[in-house]
Design a protein around this motif. Structure first.
Motif, PDB file in Angstrom:
ATOM      1  N   UNK A 379       0.840  -1.193   0.000  1.00 34.56           N
ATOM      2  CA  UNK A 379       0.000   0.000   0.000  1.00 34.56           C
ATOM      3  C   UNK A 379       0.876   1.243   0.000  1.00 34.56           C
ATOM      4  N   UNK A 380       0.644   2.118  -0.948  1.00 29.04           N
ATOM      5  CA  UNK A 380       1.331   3.410  -0.989  1.00 29.04           C
ATOM      6  C   UNK A 380       0.440   4.428  -0.292  1.00 29.04           C
ATOM      7  N   UNK A 381       0.981   5.096   0.717  1.00 30.05           N
ATOM      8  CA  UNK A 381       0.197   6.068   1.475  1.00 30.05           C
ATOM      9  C   UNK A 381       0.926   7.402   1.555  1.00 30.05           C
ATOM     10  N   UNK A 382       0.140   8.456   1.632  1.00 26.29           N
ATOM     11  CA  UNK A 382       0.704   9.746   2.024  1.00 26.29           C
ATOM     12  C   UNK A 382       0.986   9.685   3.523  1.00 26.29           C
ATOM     13  N   UNK A 383       1.731  10.669   4.036  1.00 19.07           N
ATOM     14  CA  UNK A 383       1.976  10.723   5.483  1.00 19.07           C
ATOM     15  C   UNK A 383       0.665  10.900   6.234  1.00 19.07           C
ATOM     16  N   UNK A 384      -0.264  11.652   5.643  1.00 23.61           N
ATOM     17  CA  UNK A 384      -1.587  11.846   6.264  1.00 23.61           C
ATOM     18  C   UNK A 384      -2.341  10.534   6.333  1.00 23.61           C
ATOM     19  N   UNK A 385      -2.344   9.794   5.246  1.00 22.55           N
ATOM     20  CA  UNK A 385      -3.000   8.499   5.180  1.00 22.55           C
ATOM     21  C   UNK A 385      -2.361   7.534   6.177  1.00 22.55           C
ATOM     22  N   UNK A 386      -1.039   7.542   6.239  1.00 25.47           N
ATOM     23  CA  UNK A 386      -0.313   6.645   7.145  1.00 25.47           C
ATOM     24  C   UNK A 386      -0.688   6.906   8.597  1.00 25.47           C
ATOM     25  N   UNK A 387      -0.948   8.170   8.937  1.00 21.43           N
ATOM     26  CA  UNK A 387      -1.322   8.510  10.311  1.00 21.43           C
ATOM     27  C   UNK A 387      -2.603   7.804  10.734  1.00 21.43           C
ATOM     28  N   UNK A 388      -3.492   7.512   9.773  1.00 25.18           N
ATOM     29  CA  UNK A 388      -4.714   6.759  10.066  1.00 25.18           C
ATOM     30  C   UNK A 388      -4.422   5.252  10.085  1.00 25.18           C
ATOM     31  N   UNK A 389      -3.647   4.810   9.101  1.00 26.73           N
ATOM     32  CA  UNK A 389      -3.352   3.382   8.958  1.00 26.73           C
ATOM     33  C   UNK A 389      -2.651   2.820  10.182  1.00 26.73           C
ATOM     34  N   UNK A 390      -1.697   3.554  10.746  1.00 28.16           N
ATOM     35  CA  UNK A 390      -0.879   3.033  11.844  1.00 28.16           C
ATOM     36  C   UNK A 390      -1.667   2.821  13.130  1.00 28.16           C
ATOM     37  N   UNK A 391      -2.870   3.349  13.197  1.00 24.47           N
ATOM     38  CA  UNK A 391      -3.678   3.170  14.410  1.00 24.47           C
ATOM     39  C   UNK A 391      -4.210   1.745  14.549  1.00 24.47           C
ATOM     40  N   UNK A 451       3.064  16.369   4.633  1.00 26.61           N
ATOM     41  CA  UNK A 451       2.029  15.351   4.830  1.00 26.61           C
ATOM     42  C   UNK A 451       1.587  14.716   3.514  1.00 26.61           C
ATOM     43  N   UNK A 452       1.902  15.361   2.380  1.00 26.21           N
ATOM     44  CA  UNK A 452       1.498  14.834   1.073  1.00 26.21           C
ATOM     45  C   UNK A 452       2.490  13.830   0.507  1.00 26.21           C
ATOM     46  N   UNK A 453       3.705  13.796   1.058  1.00 20.82           N
ATOM     47  CA  UNK A 453       4.709  12.852   0.552  1.00 20.82           C
ATOM     48  C   UNK A 453       4.327  11.420   0.915  1.00 20.82           C
ATOM     49  N   UNK A 454       4.856  10.490   0.152  1.00 21.36           N
ATOM     50  CA  UNK A 454       4.386   9.107   0.233  1.00 21.36           C
ATOM     51  C   UNK A 454       5.475   8.125   0.657  1.00 21.36           C
ATOM     52  N   UNK A 455       4.984   6.992   1.115  1.00 17.88           N
ATOM     53  CA  UNK A 455       5.848   5.856   1.427  1.00 17.88           C
ATOM     54  C   UNK A 455       5.128   4.586   0.992  1.00 17.88           C
ATOM     55  N   UNK A 456       5.906   3.529   0.780  1.00 18.70           N
ATOM     56  CA  UNK A 456       5.335   2.221   0.441  1.00 18.70           C
ATOM     57  C   UNK A 456       5.339   1.359   1.704  1.00 18.70           C
ATOM     58  N   UNK A 457       4.215   0.723   1.992  1.00 21.64           N
ATOM     59  CA  UNK A 457       4.059  -0.087   3.195  1.00 21.64           C
ATOM     60  C   UNK A 457       3.683  -1.516   2.833  1.00 21.64           C
ATOM     61  N   UNK A 458       4.181  -2.454   3.626  1.00 22.75           N
ATOM     62  CA  UNK A 458       3.708  -3.831   3.546  1.00 22.75           C
ATOM     63  C   UNK A 458       2.777  -4.044   4.741  1.00 22.75           C
ATOM     64  N   UNK A 459       1.563  -4.459   4.458  1.00 22.73           N
ATOM     65  CA  UNK A 459       0.542  -4.608   5.494  1.00 22.73           C
ATOM     66  C   UNK A 459      -0.011  -6.028   5.447  1.00 22.73           C
ATOM     67  N   UNK A 460       0.072  -6.718   6.580  1.00 23.34           N
ATOM     68  CA  UNK A 460      -0.501  -8.067   6.669  1.00 23.34           C
ATOM     69  C   UNK A 460      -1.564  -8.076   7.750  1.00 23.34           C
ATOM     70  N   UNK A 461      -2.734  -8.577   7.411  1.00 21.72           N
ATOM     71  CA  UNK A 461      -3.818  -8.655   8.392  1.00 21.72           C
ATOM     72  C   UNK A 461      -4.685  -9.868   8.092  1.00 21.72           C
ATOM     73  N   UNK A 462      -5.403 -10.304   9.107  1.00 21.79           N
ATOM     74  CA  UNK A 462      -6.355 -11.387   8.909  1.00 21.79           C
ATOM     75  C   UNK A 462      -7.652 -10.803   8.362  1.00 21.79           C
TER      76      UNK A 462
END
Length: 520
Positions: A379-391, A451-462
Motif C-alpha cells: 500500500x502506498x500512502x501519504x503521510x496523512x493516510x499513514x497517520x490513520x493506517x498506523x492506528x 504530509x502529502x509525501x508518500x511511502x510504500x508499506x507492507x501490510x498483513x492482516x487477517x
C-alpha cells in the motif's frame, strides 16, 4: 519536546488509606506492589487479594521480589501489571510515528483535522551538523509551508460551504442564534473538512502532542529501542521515559540502562543486537542487491499474497466449533471435507454463512476463526493516510522510508480551488531539500517532507482484522485518503474470499449490505 508524568495505577489498599486520611509514604504510590502481589499467586496459596494487600504494606520487599522474579527467574510478564501515563508535548509528526509504531500501548493524539495549527514546528538537533546554509533553508521551507496552509484554509472552508449548502445554512442559523462555535456541529464539520485538506502542505516537523499509556514491560522495550534510534528527538523522548518510570517503579525498569543494570546485577547488559542490527542488515543487503533509485510500481494498493482456500479454512474452523459446542466431536480433517463441499457449492456456503450471521450488526466483531485467512498488501500512502493506517496496531505494518519518487497526494478540494500548483511547488522544494539532506543524514531528511509525501508499506492482516478496519475506514465519516485505500483493499479480498468477505464495508453502508445479501 517535553514528557510529563501523567499517572500510574495504585494499589487499592493504598487508595483506601488515602480516603481514610491516613498518612502514607510516597513509595506506596508505586505500581510495583501490584506486580509483586500478582507475581506470587503462582507459588503462594493465599488469595490473590491477600497477596496484593500484603505487598502494599512492604514496598521495599515488593521491589526486591520483583527484581528476583523479573530478572533471576525471567518472568517479565509481571511488569505488565504496572501501567504508566505520559503527556508528550512539542514532538514532531515524524517522532510521533516512531512512538506509535509500538502495538501494546494507548495513544490519543492532537488531530490536524480538527485543530487549526499555529505554525509550531520542531527544529531537529542534527540540523546544526549540516552545511550552514541547510538549517536556514529548512526554516524558510517550513515557514513557507505554514504560510500556504493559512492562505489556503479560508478558501477551502468557503469551498466546503459551497459544496455543502445545507450544512452551511444550518451552521449560519446556529451562529445567528448565538450558539457557541464549539457547539455548532455543522460549522465545525465544514471547517474540519477544510483543515484536513489544507494540512497536506504541512511539514513532518510540525509539532504535535498526545496522551500515551503503556504497561511497564512494553515501556521498557520502547526505552531500549529508542536508546539507539537514529533521531536525537526520539532518543531524548526515551531518556525522559526512563527518568520518570525508573523513579516511580525501579524494580520493573531493569533492562533500560546498562550502567544501572551492571551495578545492580554484577554483569554487563547485552545490547549489541539492538544497537547494531539495522547497520548489519543494511551492509549485508548491499552485498546481495544493487538497489535502483526508481522501481516500477503497480498502483497504490496491491494484494501481493493471501491464504489459499481462505474461505475453506474459515468455514472448517466454524464447522468444528459449532459441532463441538453441540457436544459432537469432529476432527479438523473431517470438518475440512464438509467445508470443501460448502466452498465448491458456493450457494450452499453462502446460505450457511447468512444463516449463522443473521443477527450480525455493524458493531459486532467477527469470530476468531476469521483470523485463519490472512492477506498481505502493498500500500502506498501519504503521510496523512499513514497517520490513520498506523492506528490499527493488531495488523503487521512494515512502513518503508518516505520517498519523493512516489509522488504526492493532492486533495481534490485543493485542485478545485486552484491551489494545486502552489502545493506542488512547495512539495517540490521539500523534495529538493530532502535529497540534499539525505546525502549527509538519510534519517534526518524526512523532517523536510510534507504530509502529502508518500511511502510504500507492507501490510498483513487477517480477514477478521480487515472487518474491523473496513467498518472504520470504509465508513463515510473516515478521512477520504485512507478510505480510498480501504475500499480498494476490500474490493481485492472479495475476489479471493468471496464467501467470508461478503459482509465487509463501512458502518454507514452495513444496512444496505445486509439488505442486498438477504434479498437475494
Amino acid at each position: 519536546m517535553n514528557v510529563v508524568f501523567g499517572g500510574t495505577n495504585i494499589n487499592a489498599t493504598v487508595i483506601e488509606k488515602i480516603k481514610k486520611g491516613e498518612i502514607i509514604d510516597s513509595s506506596e504510590l508505586s505500581p510495583e506492589s501490584i506486580s509483586a502481589g500478582y507475581a506470587r499467586v503462582s507459588r503462594d496459596s493465599r488469595s490473590v487479594t491477600e497477596l496484593r494487600e500484603s505487598s502494599s504494606r512492604e514496598v521495599a520487599n515488593a521491589r526486591k521480589s520483583n527484581e528476583i522474579i523479573f530478572f533471576d527467574m525471567g518472568h517479565h510478564s509481571i511488569a505488565e501489571h504496572a501501567y504508566f501515563n505520559f503527556d508528550v508535548l512539542g514532538i514532531s509528526r515524524l517522532a510521533i510515528e516512531a512512538l506509535e509504531s509500538h502495538r501494546l500501548a494507548g495513544y490519543t493524539e492532537k488531530s490536524q483535522r480538527y485543530i487549526t495549527l499555529k505554525g509550531d514546528y520542531v527544529t531537529p538537533l542534527e540540523l546544526s551538523s549540516l552545511p550552514k546554509d541547510m538549517p536556514d533553508q529548512f526554516h524558510r521551507l517550513v515557514k513557507k509551508q505554514n504560510k500556504l496552509y493559512y492562505e489556503a484554509l479560508p478558501i477551502l472552508i468557503e469551498f466546503q460551504r459551497q459544496a455543502n449548502p445545507e450544512l452551511a445554512k444550518e451552521a449560519d442559523r446556529k451562529k445567528d442564534e448565538g450558539i457557541k462555535d464549539r457547539l455548532n456541529r455543522e460549522k465545525n464539520t465544514l471547517e474540519s473538512w477544510a483543515k484536513e485538506d489544507a494540512r497536506y502542505v504541512l511539514s513532518m516537523a510540525t509539532e504535535g502532542q498526545l496522551g500515551f499509556s503503556v504497561n511497564a514491560r512494553e515501556l521498557e522495550y520502547i526505552i531500549r529501542e529508542f536508546k539507539f534510534h537514529p533521531l536525537a528527538e526520539v532518543r531524548g523522548m526515551g531518556e525522559r521515559f526512563y527518568e520518570i518510570a525508573s523513579g516511580v517503579a525501579p524494580s520493573l525498569i531493569i533492562l533500560s540502562d546498562a550502567e544501572s543494570f551492571e551495578k545492580r546485577f554484577g554483569r554487563p547488559l547485552e545490547e549489541k543486537f539492538m544497537k547494531e542490527f539495522d547497520q548489519v542488515l543494511s551492509e549485508e543487503c548491499k552485498k546481495v542487491i544493487q538497489p535502483k533509485n526508481i522501481q516500477s510500481r503497480n498502483g497504490e494498493v496491491e494484494l501481493i499474497s493471501y491464504t489459499r482456500d481462505g474461505d475453506r479454512k474459515i468455514l472448517t474452523a466454524l464447522l468444528k466449533k459449532g459441532l463441538e459446542k453441540s457436544g459432537i466431536s469432529i476432527g479438523y480433517r473431517d470438518a475440512e471435507t464438509y467445508a470443501s463441499n460448502l466452498t465448491s457449492n458456493q450457494e450452499e456456503g453462502r446460505k450457511f454463512l447468512l444463516n449463522i450471521f443473521k443477527d450480525l450488526t455493524e458493531f459486532d466483531r467477527l469470530p476468531r476463526e476469521f483470523e485463519l485467512s490472512t492477506l498481505t498488501y502493498r500500500i502506498v500512502t501519504s503521510a496523512t493516510n499513514f497517520a490513520q493506517l498506523k492506528r490499527h496496531r493488531m495488523m503487521t505494518l512494515l512502513p518503508g522510508f518516505y520517498d519523493p519518487n512516489l509522488g504526492y497526494t493532492i486533495p481534490n478540494s485543493v485542485i478545485e480551488v486552484g491551489f494545486d500548483k502552489k502545493y506542488i511547488d512547495e512539495m517540490n522544494r521539500a523534495s529538493e531539500l530532502f535529497n540534499e539532506i539525505k546525502k549527509y543524514n538519510p534519517h534526518l531528511a524526512p523532517y523536510a517532507l510534507t504530509n502529502a509525501h508518500r511511502r510504500e508499506n507492507i501490510v498483513k492482516m487477517s480477514v477478521r482484522e480487515l472487518y474491523a478496519f473496513s467498518r472504520l475506514r470504509c465508513d463515510k465519516h473516515a478521512q477520504w485518503d485512507v478510505r480510498n485505500n480501504a475500499n480498494k483493499m476490500v474490493e481485492l479480498v472479495k475476489e479471493v474470499n468471496p464467501l467470508t468477505a461478503m459482509f465487509l464495508g463501512g458502518k454507514h453502508e452495513f444496512s444496505e449490505i445486509r439488505r442486498k445479501l438477504y434479498e437475494k
